[in-house]
Design a protein around this motif. Structure first.
Motif, short mmCIF file in Angstrom:
data_model
loop_
_atom_site.label_atom_id
_atom_site.label_comp_id
_atom_site.label_asym_id
_atom_site.label_seq_id
_atom_site.Cartn_x
_atom_site.Cartn_y
_atom_site.Cartn_z
N TYR A 122 0.86 -1.19 0.00
CA TYR A 122 0.00 0.00 0.00
C TYR A 122 0.88 1.23 0.00
O TYR A 122 1.84 1.31 0.78
CB TYR A 122 -0.90 0.03 1.24
N SER A 123 0.56 2.17 -0.87
CA SER A 123 1.31 3.42 -0.86
C SER A 123 0.38 4.55 -1.27
O SER A 123 -0.71 4.30 -1.79
CB SER A 123 2.50 3.35 -1.83
N ARG A 124 0.82 5.76 -1.04
CA ARG A 124 0.01 6.90 -1.46
C ARG A 124 0.10 7.06 -2.98
O ARG A 124 0.88 6.39 -3.64
CB ARG A 124 0.52 8.17 -0.77
N GLU A 125 -0.67 7.99 -3.50
CA GLU A 125 -0.62 8.23 -4.94
C GLU A 125 0.82 8.58 -5.35
O GLU A 125 1.61 9.01 -4.51
CB GLU A 125 -1.51 9.41 -5.35
N ASN A 126 1.08 8.43 -6.64
CA ASN A 126 2.45 8.61 -7.12
C ASN A 126 3.02 9.99 -6.84
O ASN A 126 4.22 10.16 -6.71
CB ASN A 126 2.52 8.35 -8.62
N GLN A 127 2.15 11.00 -6.75
CA GLN A 127 2.65 12.37 -6.57
C GLN A 127 2.70 12.79 -5.10
O GLN A 127 3.08 13.91 -4.79
CB GLN A 127 1.78 13.36 -7.36
N ALA A 128 2.27 11.89 -4.20
CA ALA A 128 2.28 12.24 -2.77
C ALA A 128 3.72 12.24 -2.26
O ALA A 128 4.57 11.48 -2.73
CB ALA A 128 1.45 11.23 -2.00
N CYS A 129 3.98 13.11 -1.26
CA CYS A 129 5.34 13.27 -0.75
C CYS A 129 5.95 11.96 -0.29
O CYS A 129 7.10 11.64 -0.60
CB CYS A 129 5.35 14.26 0.41
N SER A 130 5.18 11.18 0.47
CA SER A 130 5.78 9.96 1.04
C SER A 130 6.15 8.98 -0.07
O SER A 130 7.15 8.28 0.02
CB SER A 130 4.83 9.31 2.05
N SER A 131 5.34 8.92 -1.15
CA SER A 131 5.66 8.01 -2.26
C SER A 131 6.92 8.46 -2.99
O SER A 131 7.79 7.64 -3.32
CB SER A 131 4.50 7.94 -3.25
N ILE A 132 7.01 9.76 -3.22
CA ILE A 132 8.19 10.27 -3.94
C ILE A 132 9.45 10.06 -3.10
O ILE A 132 10.49 9.63 -3.58
CB ILE A 132 8.01 11.77 -4.29
N ALA A 133 9.31 10.34 -1.79
CA ALA A 133 10.47 10.19 -0.90
C ALA A 133 10.91 8.73 -0.81
O ALA A 133 12.10 8.41 -0.89
CB ALA A 133 10.13 10.73 0.48
N LEU A 134 9.93 7.85 -0.69
CA LEU A 134 10.24 6.41 -0.59
C LEU A 134 10.93 5.91 -1.86
O LEU A 134 11.98 5.28 -1.80
CB LEU A 134 8.93 5.64 -0.34
N ALA A 135 10.31 6.21 -3.01
CA ALA A 135 10.86 5.72 -4.28
C ALA A 135 12.24 6.33 -4.53
O ALA A 135 13.18 5.62 -4.93
CB ALA A 135 9.92 6.06 -5.43
N GLY A 136 12.37 7.62 -4.27
CA GLY A 136 13.64 8.30 -4.51
C GLY A 136 14.76 7.71 -3.65
O GLY A 136 15.89 7.56 -4.12
N TYR A 137 14.44 7.32 -2.43
CA TYR A 137 15.46 6.78 -1.53
C TYR A 137 16.02 5.45 -2.06
O TYR A 137 17.19 5.14 -1.90
CB TYR A 137 14.84 6.57 -0.14
N PHE A 138 15.14 4.69 -2.73
CA PHE A 138 15.58 3.40 -3.28
C PHE A 138 16.03 3.52 -4.74
O PHE A 138 16.25 2.52 -5.42
CB PHE A 138 14.45 2.37 -3.17
N GLY A 139 16.09 4.73 -5.27
CA GLY A 139 16.55 4.92 -6.64
C GLY A 139 15.49 4.63 -7.68
O GLY A 139 15.80 4.25 -8.81
N HIS A 140 14.25 4.76 -7.31
CA HIS A 140 13.15 4.51 -8.27
C HIS A 140 12.33 5.78 -8.47
O HIS A 140 12.59 6.81 -7.84
CB HIS A 140 12.22 3.42 -7.72
#
Lengths: 1047, 309
Positions: free
Chosen positions: B148-166
């Motif tokens: 489960y994750s927030r929408e693609n443009q939500a801060c937590s999703s961007i932060a999470l994906a960015g941290y893992f290089g995605h």
């Protein structure tokens, strides 16, 4: 009525206000109740494309477990009402990844959909429809998308080493030239062997005659080069009869289905692809230098009793200098390619518009190819039931070509480059071009010809289809399609009088044009239904009709006072040559039907039939039926298989059989023909034209029929990390369309008849393994094809015949029990030594043979035993075969983060080449240049030399095994290295995709063959003459850099 | 007649007074909007700030679209260049950490390696990278879970994906709109649910314990960070402020303000947040900024708002 007025009218106008008041009260109560019912939660939202941030139109929003839903409008907005939160929205749209979204609050939401570019991968385009790959019963292969990106100017070369069972041979390295494609071997001896191409539903044969008006002595432009590979979305190859029988009389050689790119709803994309590259000749043939050739010349003269032509001092001064004609003619040439496309649409209308420009300079000076192409694909849903669409592909191709083929009066430029002695300068001391070789062989100056002769070849092509599709009831659709394929070819040739080729006629100009127009009408009904959730049925019936006509004209004049107007004013030539015009036409009417059935996606059945009637064949045999059936069993769906499901992710067994046809012969061969003949009257100086029978009618002339059986296994292991597709097949082609010789008493030389049979059997293997996954990815694709071809019979008790061209024997034979492409000639047995008693040894030249001449084996005689004489009739034997033992492709793709590297090898093992070129270059006459090492020729002091003695008076150069070479090769076909910029970086520049790449084609070929290229196919369309190398434009190695950017 | 004139003047006076009142009121109000999971801390800051600056009314604007008109917008990911207008700046005010959490009854615990999941395994579990050039090249994790994750443009999703290089579109599974707190609601309902969430939502900020029904996904951590998975909120914060852990994204959050509309109330509030306000970060489950970063924010603030001092 009154009551109604009580509620809705002006109550003051009616008696009884009290009643009115009650009515109003009741109405309010009702409204309040309705408001209570309407107390729902409203979810409003917007759907955007994640890359472009543009609205996505037509996305479907459903509520999980609840009725209702919505479709996003033109702004991407949607609204759904639910009784309570939370709810789960299911958002889908074609071309996008599906999303499941839990909504807990009623505030407006924005949903970003990511593109799913992989949507086509699970679907294969088959004849008259599409099918899920997992439901295929036949043998169908798809060209990997990355291979298509590596295709050069024409897409067919990308098939090489990419699809099992498909043998691709480049016929020439000339820009715009074609390739020869054989799917599961050649079936026909004289008929066409190329597969049928179906472009956006329009079946076409790649008939190079249609793009060749006949005014040039050059190779025809490959008609398929009019299709821009950048416009192609997918290429699917149908190989077995169960897949191709739906194309009936044209399915025997396999079918290649090409689907061009289409627009998608909601994504408006602009894509630019551009590349720039350099091509250089991948090889030069090692020839004698000036001193070596002059020495050979002297030796040949000496053995012929003539004085040396070059003195010792002259020989020394020549050294290794002299003209390197190959270096003078070959160059580094640029190639550039630009494609711009616009795709997108809304929920009702999709569009794809593109335009492309290709400019390829040839590695041979004076040659080039350019193509300008444009395409429009449009479809629109006019109502819920009716869809219309159009695909339009227009192109103009221009080629400036070299002269090709050793045709009388015009030299072959490639042969001239090789044959011209190195002692001849390109230009004389005055600066003018050297006219021709001053020695015995008449060789024109190829540099002058390439620079001054004009050979322009232009093709215009318009390929278009328009269709309407109507949904009659759920699952039942009717489709009507009309199409046209217009191909116009214009050729202009001018040979100025300053050239050797034009000198004798004072300059010659020729123009020619050919116009081919084909139209098509297809009417199909498809029905798709699932019964009781387990029985899935798809049925197709159709009626199709097509017609083609082709008209050509050639005009020519010669004897020009100057070269100013060239081919633009034939009237200014002092002599007008004969003009020619031609017409040819045919039509085809077909009925077709197919049923696909599967039970629980586990047991599959496909049956199809097509009935074709064509005007090409005899009146008694115009109609033919072509049925097929196939079954498949998806074993891994069975419950008993479940324990193994962790290991074996896919296991499908397939078997299919069917009958297909081939009628690819020139029209009118079944009719009796009259031909015009000129005959002298009176004193013999005047000729008159008259008609005489030239061909006897054969009203029974019918299709070549191929019966094919195919068994296959699809196996996927470890969650499809390893995928294996294996097929074994047997094909037997009967009723071959042969031009059979007739007894002279008939008054005719030959007639087309259905005689004889050929078989092809083989196995194919496609193995794909995913060796590493993750940040570092590595997958391997191996293709292996093995085909065995054999002539089973030639009819009328005929066991073999030597193939002749223009009355001359070639080194090819068609023989029962042997494969097509067999070479036939003498077997050499060294050279005569000084000590040999020549007079008692079998020899070809009874009088002139001397020590140092080639000895041939005395194989047989009239009594079946060696007779002491070397004769054509008894001493020629099979000396090799052009059929490879197997062909393969080996591709490795590596990815690391955003980098990718692809390395593709392809090869052919065990095939032989009969090299007419090397045969000529080994002539020791000294009349023309020769191959390096020819100086190591026999002399009394050098009895173990590599080549026979130098001699101007070589009596014959018979076809023999001396000129049969191993044609095996392994080629580094492609290396490409690319970088895809991370989305989060390019997104800042409003770019959704950006890729930079460099790639190299044909970088290295490992082969022992000494000619230009082991991939030879001089007589492209003739199966009996395959593997013969007789002049070919050298192949190029190309290094390209490019970028692809999508906004 | 006199009466009617006096009524007119009275009306005019009332209107003028009303307008004045509205204007006065606008000067004393500050609106804040943005990433919702930071709201508990922002609310705390607002209430504490009100104790010392009673003249200013700070409002958290909840409704979507308000971000365009709010004085300060909260951002909790590294913005792309086009996300900030020319005259906009960010002042960072703290950090947040995302921990992987699941339903406490998730059967996945029985299948996980003893030492916990390493970065590669977490990556494979949460992200799906499709190679568009090669069909069927989606890598699947060997563990079964619904992400489960927030929408693609939500801060937590961007932060999470960015941290893992995605990029956020590569996060697997289902999306949840509204607020990160609903990710936990979803996970509690789904026995194979898995999500990343911030400490302020995962832990009860009063008891400092992990909320009922949740469990942390075992991670392969170094010895000195091991207690992070079992300790209380204060242990977790202390460990994360000391260590960088490759499977636990830590990201800054801050306020976007517009230089075009500079107001002293804004700079005063931000100055307070960077000084006195910092002591409430831990209380609400957020990490403090590094000292250097904090000092840099204060400096930048002083430079930008120099004229308003």
């Amino acid at each position: 009525m009154t009551k109604l007025q009580l509620f809705w009218g002006n109550y003051k106008k009616f008696p009884g206000h009290a009643v009115c008041k009650i009515g109003i009260l009741f109405l309010l109560t009702l409204l309040l109740n309705l408001t209570g019912y309407a107390q729902q939660v409203e979810i409003r939202g917007k759907i955007l494309d994640e890359g472009s941030k543009l609205s996505v139109i037509g996305a479907t929003i459903k509520l999980k477990g609840l009725p209702g839903g919505a479709v996003s409008n033109v702004d991407g907005d949607f609204q759904v009402n639910v009784k309570a939160l939370p709810v789960t929205l299911l958002v889908s749209n074609i071309g996008y990844k599906y999303q499941e979204i839990d909504v807990y609050e009623a505030e407006p939401i924005t949903i970003f959909l990511a593109e799913d570019q992989n949507r086509l991968s699970s679907v294969v385009v088959v004849g008259y429809g599409t099918q899920k790959r997992s439901e295929l019963t036949g043998s169908v292969s798809s060209l990997p998308v990355d291979k298509l990106k590596q295709a050069g100017p024409s897409f067919e070369s990308a098939l090489q080493g990419a699809i099992s069972g498909v043998q691709v041979t480049q016929t020439s390295g000339a820009p715009g030239s074609g390739v020869s494609i054989r799917i599961r071997g050649g079936n026909s001896i004289t008929g066409g062997n190329d597969p049928l191409y179906v472009i956006d539903g329009f079946p076409i044969y790649n008939n190079s005659n249609e793009s060749n008006a006949g005014a040039l002595n050059s190779q025809a432009i490959n008609p398929l080069s009019s299709i821009n590979p950048g416009d192609i979305e997918s290429v699917d190859v149908l190989k077995d009869a169960s897949a191709t029988a739906i194309y009936g009389s044209r399915g025997a050689n396999g079918v290649v289905i090409i689907t061009t790119k289409k627009g998608k709803a909601g994504v408006n994309k602009v894509t630019y692809d551009g590349s720039l590259g350099v091509q250089t000749a991948s090889k030069k043939i090692d020839l004698l230098n000036a001193k070596e050739w002059a020495t050979l010349k002297n030796d040949a003269r000496a053995n012929s009793g003539k004085a040396p032509l070059f003195s010792a001092a002259q020989l020394d001064s020549l050294g290794s200098a002299g003209t390197d004609w190959q270096s003078a003619a070959l160059r580094s040439a640029t190639i550039q390619n630009h494609n711009l496309s616009f795709t997108g649409g809304n929920e009702k209308t999709h569009y794809s518009i593109s335009t492309g420009y290709l400019k390829q300079d040839g590695i041979l000076i004076g040659t080039d190819f350019s193509r300008f192409s444009s395409r429009v694909s449009l479809d629109s849903k006019i109502s819920n039931k009716f869809t219309v669409g159009i695909n339009l592909n227009g192109s103009k191709s221009d080629a400036s070509q070299a002269s090709f083929g050793n045709v009388q009066g015009v030299g072959d430029n490639i042969l001239s480059i090789l044959y011209m002695p190195p002692t001849v300068p390109i230009r004389t001391k005055t600066g003018a071009y050297t006219f021709a070789s001053p020695y015995e062989s008449a060789v024109a100056n190829p540099i002058a010809t390439l620079n001054l002769a004009t050979n322009l070849n232009t093709n215009y092509r318009l390929l278009g289809t328009i269709y309407g599709e109507y949904k009659i009831i759920e699952g039942l659709k009717a489709k009507v399609l009309f199409g046209t394929d217009i191909l116009a070819n214009k050729q202009n040739r001018y040979l100025p009088s300053s050239l050797y080729e034009g000198a004798s006629v004072g300059g010659i100009a020729t123009v020619g044009s050919k116009f081919t127009n084909r139209w098509l009408n297809e009417n199909t009904l498809t029905y798709n239904k699932t019964f009781s959730d387990v029985h899935n049925v798809e049925a197709l019936v159709g009626l199709t009709q097509e017609s083609s006509k082709s008209e050509g004209v050639i005009a020519s004049s010669q004897g020009f006072i100057n070269d100013i107007l060239q081919y633009n004013d034939l009237y200014s030539g002092s002599t007008t040559n004969k003009s020619y015009s031609s017409y040819s036409g045919y039509s085809l009417l077909s009925y077709l039907g197919r049923v696909n059935y599967n039970y629980k996606q586990t047991y599959f059945l496909t049956a199809s039939v097509r009935r074709d009637g064509t005007s090409r064949l005899g009146v008694n045999s115009k109609w033919g039926n072509f049925p097929s059936a196939a079954i498949a069993w998806k074993v891994n769906k069975e419950s008993f298989f479940q324990p193994l499901s962790e290991t074996v992710s896919n296991l499908k067994l397939r078997f299919g059989a069917g009958k297909t046809g081939n009628s690819e012969i020139v029209p009118y061969q079944s009719l009796s023909l009259l031909s015009v003949y000129s005959y002298p009257t009176g004193s013999g100086t005047t000729t008159n034209a008259g008609y005489a029978p030239a061909r006897v009618a054969n009203p029974d002339l019918k299709w070549e029929t191929t019966a094919q059986y195919d068994g296959g296994i699809d196996l996927g292991l470890f969650k499809d990390r390893i995928n294996l597709i294996f097929d074994a097949y047997y094909k037997k082609t009967t009723d071959l369309l042969l031009d059979v010789q007739l007894p002279y008493t008939s008054g005719f030389a030959s007639a087309y008849e259905n005689y004889g049979s050929v078989e092809n059997k083989g196995i194919e293997l496609g193995l794909n393994t995913e060796n590493f996954k993750g940040k570092f990815g590595w997958n391997t694709n191996v293709i292996f094809s093995l085909n065995r071809n054999k002539v089973l019979s030639l009819g009328n008790g005929l066991q073999s015949y030597v193939v002749t061209l223009s009355g001359t024997n070639t080194a090819a034979i068609v023989q029962v029990g042997q494969p097509l492409g067999s070479f036939y000639g003498y077997k050499a047995d060294g050279v005569f030594k000084s000590t040999d008693n020549i007079s008692t040894t079998p020899r070809i030249d009874q009088t002139g043979t001397k020590p140092g001449d080639v000895r041939y084996k005395d194989i047989s005689g009239p009594n079946g035993k060696p007779d002491g004489i070397i004769s054509q009739a008894y001493d020629r034997a099979l000396i090799g075969n052009a059929q490879p033992k197997f062909t393969f492709g080996f591709t490795n793709n590596f990815t690391y983060a955003h980098f990718d590297l692809s390395v593709s090898l392809s090869g052919s093992i065990g095939n032989k080449i009969y090299s007419n070129i090397l045969q000529q270059l080994q002539l020791t006459t000294g009349f023309q240049n020769g191959i390096k090492g020819l100086t190591d020729h026999w002399t009394a002091a050098n009895e173990n030399a590599q080549y026979p003695r130098a001699n101007e008076n070589v009596p014959t150069t018979p076809n023999s095994d001396l000129y049969v070479y191993d044609g095996s090769y392994v080629r580094l076909k492609n290396i490409s290295f690319g970088y895809n910029f991370p989305k989060r970086i390019v997104a800042k520049l409003k770019i959704s995709n950006l890729r930079l790449y460099v790639s190299a084609q044909n970088l290295k070929t490992w082969t022992s063959y000494k000619g230009y290229d082991p991939e030879v196919n001089y007589y492209e369309g003739n199966s009996a003459l395959q593997g013969i190398d007789y002049s070919a434009y050298p192949t190029a190695k190309t290094v390209t850099g490019g970028l692809s950017v999508t906004f | 007649m006199k009466r009617s004139i006096s009524i007119k003047y009275t009306t005019l006076l009332v209107v003028l007074l009303s307008l004045f009142a509205i204007k006065t009121n606008a000067q004393e109000t500050l609106t804040i909007s943005g990433t919702k999971f930071t709201y508990p801390l922002i609310e705390k800051w607002i209430s504490e700030y009100a104790k010392v600056h009673s003249g200013l009314k700070i409002t958290l604007v909840q409704k979507s679209g308000a971000a365009k008109v709010a004085d300060l917008n909260i951002i909790a990911h590294q913005p792309a260049k086009e996300e900030l207008k020319e005259n906009q700046e960010i002042i960072y005010a703290g950090r947040f950490a995302l921990l992987p959490a699941t339903n406490q009854h998730n059967a996945i615990f029985g299948t996980l390696p003893k030492k916990g999941l390493n970065k590669k395994e977490v990556d494979k579990l949460f992200f799906e990278v499709v190679n568009y050039d090669d069909e069927a090249k989606v890598e699947n994790s060997k563990f079964t879970a619904t992400i489960y994750s927030r929408e693609n443009q939500a801060c937590s999703s961007i932060a999470l994906a960015g941290y893992f290089g995605h990029v956020s579109s590569e996060i697997r599974g289902k999306k949840v709109t509204g607020d990160d707190i609903y990710l936990l609601t979803a996970v509690k309902k789904d026995s194979i649910g898995l999500t990343y969430n911030n400490l302020g939502y995962l832990y009860d900020v009063n008891s400092r314990k992990l909320k009922d029904g949740l469990a942390l996904l075992p991670l392969d951590l170094k010895r000195d960070a091991k207690e992070l998975l079992t300790g209380d909120l204060d242990n977790v914060i202390a460990t994360l402020e000391k260590n960088k852990i490759e499977t636990i994204p830590v990201e800054k959050f801050g306020f976007i303000y517009s230089q075009q509309n500079e107001r002293k109330e804004v700079s005063d509030f931000l100055r307070w947040v960077l000084s006195d306000g910092q002591k409430f970060n831990h209380e609400e489950g957020f990490l403090n900024l590094d000292k250097e970063v904090l000092a840099e924010q204060a400096n930048r603030l002083n430079e930008k708002f120099l004229t308003l001092k």
